[in-house]
Design a protein around this motif. Structure first.
Motif, PDB file in Angstrom:
ATOM      1  N   ARG A   1      41.561 -97.969 -37.881  1.00  0.00           N
ATOM      2  CA  ARG A   1      41.688 -98.989 -36.847  1.00  0.00           C
ATOM      3  C   ARG A   1      43.090 -98.932 -36.233  1.00  0.00           C
ATOM      4  N   VAL A   2      43.147 -98.975 -34.911  1.00  0.00           N
ATOM      5  CA  VAL A   2      44.421 -99.032 -34.211  1.00  0.00           C
ATOM      6  C   VAL A   2      44.731-100.500 -33.939  1.00  0.00           C
ATOM      7  N   LYS A   3      45.885-100.930 -34.344  1.00  0.00           N
ATOM      8  CA  LYS A   3      46.235-102.347 -34.244  1.00  0.00           C
ATOM      9  C   LYS A   3      46.092-102.858 -32.822  1.00  0.00           C
ATOM     10  N   GLY A   4      45.304-103.918 -32.671  1.00  0.00           N
ATOM     11  CA  GLY A   4      45.149-104.558 -31.369  1.00  0.00           C
ATOM     12  C   GLY A   4      44.284-103.799 -30.388  1.00  0.00           C
ATOM     13  N   ARG A   5      43.622-102.727 -30.831  1.00  0.00           N
ATOM     14  CA  ARG A   5      42.805-101.932 -29.924  1.00  0.00           C
ATOM     15  C   ARG A   5      41.429-101.691 -30.537  1.00  0.00           C
ATOM     16  N   ARG A   6      40.450-101.472 -29.669  1.00  0.00           N
ATOM     17  CA  ARG A   6      39.143-100.987 -30.113  1.00  0.00           C
ATOM     18  C   ARG A   6      39.013 -99.542 -29.641  1.00  0.00           C
ATOM     19  N   VAL A   7      38.910 -98.642 -30.598  1.00  0.00           N
ATOM     20  CA  VAL A   7      38.879 -97.215 -30.299  1.00  0.00           C
ATOM     21  C   VAL A   7      37.579 -96.633 -30.830  1.00  0.00           C
ATOM     22  N   PHE A   8      36.927 -95.822 -30.005  1.00  0.00           N
ATOM     23  CA  PHE A   8      35.635 -95.242 -30.365  1.00  0.00           C
ATOM     24  C   PHE A   8      35.676 -93.735 -30.123  1.00  0.00           C
ATOM     25  N   TYR A   9      35.258 -92.975 -31.124  1.00  0.00           N
ATOM     26  CA  TYR A   9      35.095 -91.532 -30.986  1.00  0.00           C
ATOM     27  C   TYR A   9      33.600 -91.247 -30.913  1.00  0.00           C
ATOM     28  N   VAL A  10      33.158 -90.712 -29.795  1.00  0.00           N
ATOM     29  CA  VAL A  10      31.739 -90.429 -29.581  1.00  0.00           C
ATOM     30  C   VAL A  10      31.547 -88.918 -29.552  1.00  0.00           C
ATOM     31  N   TYR A  11      30.834 -88.406 -30.536  1.00  0.00           N
ATOM     32  CA  TYR A  11      30.604 -86.969 -30.637  1.00  0.00           C
ATOM     33  C   TYR A  11      29.239 -86.613 -30.061  1.00  0.00           C
ATOM     34  N   ALA A  12      29.199 -85.478 -29.390  1.00  0.00           N
ATOM     35  CA  ALA A  12      27.944 -85.018 -28.796  1.00  0.00           C
ATOM     36  C   ALA A  12      26.918 -84.630 -29.855  1.00  0.00           C
ATOM     37  N   CYS A  13      27.371 -84.423 -31.085  1.00  0.00           N
ATOM     38  CA  CYS A  13      26.459 -84.035 -32.161  1.00  0.00           C
ATOM     39  C   CYS A  13      26.991 -84.565 -33.477  1.00  0.00           C
ATOM     40  N   GLY A  14      26.119 -84.576 -34.484  1.00  0.00           N
ATOM     41  CA  GLY A  14      26.506 -85.043 -35.796  1.00  0.00           C
ATOM     42  C   GLY A  14      26.980 -83.913 -36.681  1.00  0.00           C
ATOM     43  N   PRO A  15      27.379 -84.222 -37.912  1.00  0.00           N
ATOM     44  CA  PRO A  15      27.847 -83.189 -38.847  1.00  0.00           C
ATOM     45  C   PRO A  15      26.802 -82.095 -39.040  1.00  0.00           C
ATOM     46  N   GLY A  16      27.249 -80.844 -38.987  1.00  0.00           N
ATOM     47  CA  GLY A  16      26.351 -79.720 -39.189  1.00  0.00           C
ATOM     48  C   GLY A  16      25.572 -79.302 -37.958  1.00  0.00           C
ATOM     49  N   GLU A  17      25.754 -80.007 -36.842  1.00  0.00           N
ATOM     50  CA  GLU A  17      25.024 -79.694 -35.613  1.00  0.00           C
ATOM     51  C   GLU A  17      25.964 -79.055 -34.584  1.00  0.00           C
ATOM     52  N   ARG A  18      25.378 -78.623 -33.470  1.00  0.00           N
ATOM     53  CA  ARG A  18      26.141 -78.049 -32.363  1.00  0.00           C
ATOM     54  C   ARG A  18      25.935 -78.874 -31.101  1.00  0.00           C
ATOM     55  N   ALA A  19      26.953 -78.888 -30.254  1.00  0.00           N
ATOM     56  CA  ALA A  19      26.820 -79.484 -28.929  1.00  0.00           C
ATOM     57  C   ALA A  19      26.214 -78.413 -28.022  1.00  0.00           C
ATOM     58  N   ARG A  20      24.957 -78.559 -27.686  1.00  0.00           N
ATOM     59  CA  ARG A  20      24.210 -77.487 -27.027  1.00  0.00           C
ATOM     60  C   ARG A  20      24.490 -77.413 -25.531  1.00  0.00           C
ATOM     61  N   PHE A  21      24.245 -76.213 -24.993  1.00  0.00           N
ATOM     62  CA  PHE A  21      24.320 -76.015 -23.553  1.00  0.00           C
ATOM     63  C   PHE A  21      23.257 -75.002 -23.160  1.00  0.00           C
ATOM     64  N   THR A  22      22.843 -75.065 -21.901  1.00  0.00           N
ATOM     65  CA  THR A  22      21.816 -74.158 -21.411  1.00  0.00           C
ATOM     66  C   THR A  22      22.453 -72.852 -20.971  1.00  0.00           C
ATOM     67  N   ARG A  23      21.618 -71.863 -20.727  1.00  0.00           N
ATOM     68  CA  ARG A  23      22.106 -70.540 -20.338  1.00  0.00           C
ATOM     69  C   ARG A  23      21.807 -70.265 -18.865  1.00  0.00           C
ATOM     70  N   GLY A  24      22.364 -69.178 -18.367  1.00  0.00           N
ATOM     71  CA  GLY A  24      22.057 -68.757 -17.010  1.00  0.00           C
ATOM     72  C   GLY A  24      23.087 -69.209 -16.003  1.00  0.00           C
ATOM     73  N   SER A  25      22.791 -68.935 -14.740  1.00  0.00           N
ATOM     74  CA  SER A  25      23.738 -69.234 -13.666  1.00  0.00           C
ATOM     75  C   SER A  25      23.920 -70.729 -13.443  1.00  0.00           C
ATOM     76  N   ASP A  26      22.937 -71.525 -13.840  1.00  0.00           N
ATOM     77  CA  ASP A  26      23.051 -72.974 -13.660  1.00  0.00           C
ATOM     78  C   ASP A  26      23.228 -73.678 -15.001  1.00  0.00           C
ATOM     79  N   ALA A  27      23.946 -73.054 -15.924  1.00  0.00           N
ATOM     80  CA  ALA A  27      24.149 -73.610 -17.260  1.00  0.00           C
ATOM     81  C   ALA A  27      24.868 -74.952 -17.191  1.00  0.00           C
ATOM     82  N   PHE A  28      24.605 -75.801 -18.177  1.00  0.00           N
ATOM     83  CA  PHE A  28      25.278 -77.089 -18.266  1.00  0.00           C
ATOM     84  C   PHE A  28      25.266 -77.563 -19.714  1.00  0.00           C
ATOM     85  N   SER A  29      26.212 -78.426 -20.029  1.00  0.00           N
ATOM     86  CA  SER A  29      26.250 -79.064 -21.334  1.00  0.00           C
ATOM     87  C   SER A  29      25.188 -80.153 -21.385  1.00  0.00           C
ATOM     88  N   VAL A  30      24.401 -80.160 -22.433  1.00  0.00           N
ATOM     89  CA  VAL A  30      23.338 -81.158 -22.577  1.00  0.00           C
ATOM     90  C   VAL A  30      23.936 -82.562 -22.647  1.00  0.00           C
TER      91      VAL A  30
END
Length: 471
Positions: free
Chosen positions: A166-195
């Motif tokens: 906890r940071v004193k006097g602040r609300r801080v949130f870490y939001v991960y795109a994936c959980g432990p053991g997982e990957r943050a996926r993305f698509t392939r090709g010319s129009d690739a993007f992060s999911v």
């Protein structure tokens, strides 16, 4: 693009600010490039600005460790009092010694001090020294493609296995795109993007979308699931780490989203009325007014559904028609029930009338909430259509500012996007894809000939022998 320019702590006007920071290219050949990150940053910026955010996009040519840390420190330091901050980090990430790290462009995997060359994802010292209110760090960085040497302390699969303080006097949130053991996926090709990035942009752009961080996590997860299924990618679970309640963190100043439902529940148990009033007759006109409003709302929800089915191809949303017997059914329909209550009042059965009126109000209240959800869900395709037209207007205006309206290749893409929107029934998925194609081509076409917008740079030429993202 908006960028703070002063050295003071005011952070500019506004309650919400965002810093979007991505690392698309790496010097070490053991780390795969992620060129799609640049377009993700543009798309996310386009989603954040309309909902009230001042957005800074960090220069993708300056992504060594010192440049990244300096940008983050400056961004947090310039927060005005109680200002909500979003820090979005995209690229590669690793985990080691109980901590998570963003891999900068200058990192060298064979170094014995690899972690010292990375950016520690822990910004409590900066936050504690600032005037910021809620701070949300969005981490979209645990990707495949970092070919690490075998080291017992280093892992690309232990992501988000960490403690947050906890940071004193602040609300801080870490939001991960994936959980432990997982990957943050993305698509392939010319129009690739992060999911994760695409899902976040969609949630931000929804007219009736989420407001709190808890609602965003649920909405983003729903879209992540849909995207990973559509593109046949492994699943990933959006993961929030904090000592605070994400339901208390407001990311967008709008009413909280409500989940659609298919059923108006008429079978809830009824509480017992223990005090019998003697003014039942005076209450009946108000019930009639409630019934008239409810009848109108259910009709509107049905019309919206029919319009969506007729106007759009594969429209999303509830698209449910109200039960035609709900108001008129001779058993529990609210209209005949109200007639029975009127008869009870006329017959002098005050107790029966009072108990019945209380029960009728409860069921009418449930029906009103369901009708509101019905309207919101069935209006979603129409709202999405309006948003797409608005996005196309924005990109067209940008083309005008850059004197590219007459560019032949861009004109073809613009005409295709416009024709897709004008076509009836409209394929909203196709229209969105065409608009993104136009925006991408506009960005590429503008870079050689036009001054860059502040904070956004042209993609650097990959070093000889380097390819795009592979793995």
């Amino acid at each position: 693009m908006k960028r703070d320019s002063g050295d003071g702590r005011d952070g500019g006007a506004g309650t919400f600010r965002a810093l979007l920071l991505g690392v698309p290219y790496y010097e070490d050949t053991s780390i795969d490039d992620l060129p799609f990150v640049e377009e993700d940053l543009r798309e996310l910026m386009a989603a954040l600005e309309p909902v009230g955010y001042q957005v800074e996009v960090h220069d993708v040519r300056r992504t060594n460790r010192d440049a990244i840390e300096s940008a983050i420190e400056s961004f947090i330091d310039r927060a005005s009092r109680k200002q909500t901050l979003i820090l979005y980090l995209s690229g590669h990430g690793v985990h080691g010694n109980g901590q998570d790290y963003l891999v900068p462009s200058s990192a060298f995997t064979r170094s014995g001090k690899f972690f010292d060359k990375c950016v520690l994802i822990d910004f409590r010292d900066y936050i504690d020294a600032s005037h910021a209110g809620d701070v949300v760090i969005l981490v979209d960085a645990c990707r495949e493609g970092v070919h690490l040497q075998e080291k017992a302390t280093m892992s690309a699969a232990g992501w988000s296995r960490r403690q947050v303080q906890r940071v004193k006097g602040r609300r801080v949130f870490y939001v991960y795109a994936c959980g432990p053991g997982e990957r943050a996926r993305f698509t392939r090709g010319s129009d690739a993007f992060s999911v994760f990035s695409r899902a976040l942009s969609i949630a931000m752009a929804e007219a009736h979308g989420p407001a709190t961080l808890a609602e965003f996590r649920a909405a983003v997860q729903e879209t992540v699931d849909a995207l990973t299924t559509e593109h046949e990618l492994p699943s990933q679970r959006v993961h929030v780490l904090s000592e605070n309640d994400p339901a208390e963190c407001i990311l967008v100043a709008r009413p909280p989203a409500t989940a659609p439902t298919n059923v108006i529940d008429r079978d809830d148990s009824e509480s017992v009325v223990t005090v019998v009033p003697d003014d039942a007759a005076d209450k009946l006109p108000a019930l009639a007014g409630i019934l008239e409003t409810l009848d109108s709302d259910l009709g509107r929800g049905t019309r919206l559904a029919l319009d969506a089915i007729d106007r759009f191809t594969r429209p999303e949303g509830l698209l449910a028609l109200a039960d035609p017997d709900f108001l008129t059914d001779s058993g529990r329909g609210l209209r005949p029930w109200l007639a029975d209550l009127d008869a009870a009042v006329r017959a002098g059965r005050r107790n029966d009338a009072a108990i019945g009126i209380a029960a009728w109000r409860r069921h009418a209240a449930q029906a009103s909430k369901a009708a509101e959800r019905l309207i919101n869900a069935n209006a979603a395709p129409r709202d999405q259509y309006k948003q797409l037209r608005g996005r196309l207007r924005i990109y067209t205006a940008k083309a005008g500012r850059l004197s590219l309206l007459e560019d032949a290749a861009l004109s073809i893409l613009h005409a295709k996007a416009r024709a897709t929107l004008d076509d009836v029934p409209t394929d909203l998925r196709l229209a969105e894809r065409c608009i993104l194609d136009y925006a991408h081509a506009l960005s590429i076409r503008a870079e050689p000939d036009a001054p860059q917008e502040p904070g956004m740079s042209a993609a650097p030429t990959a070093p000889p022998g380097r390819g795009g993202a592979v793995g």
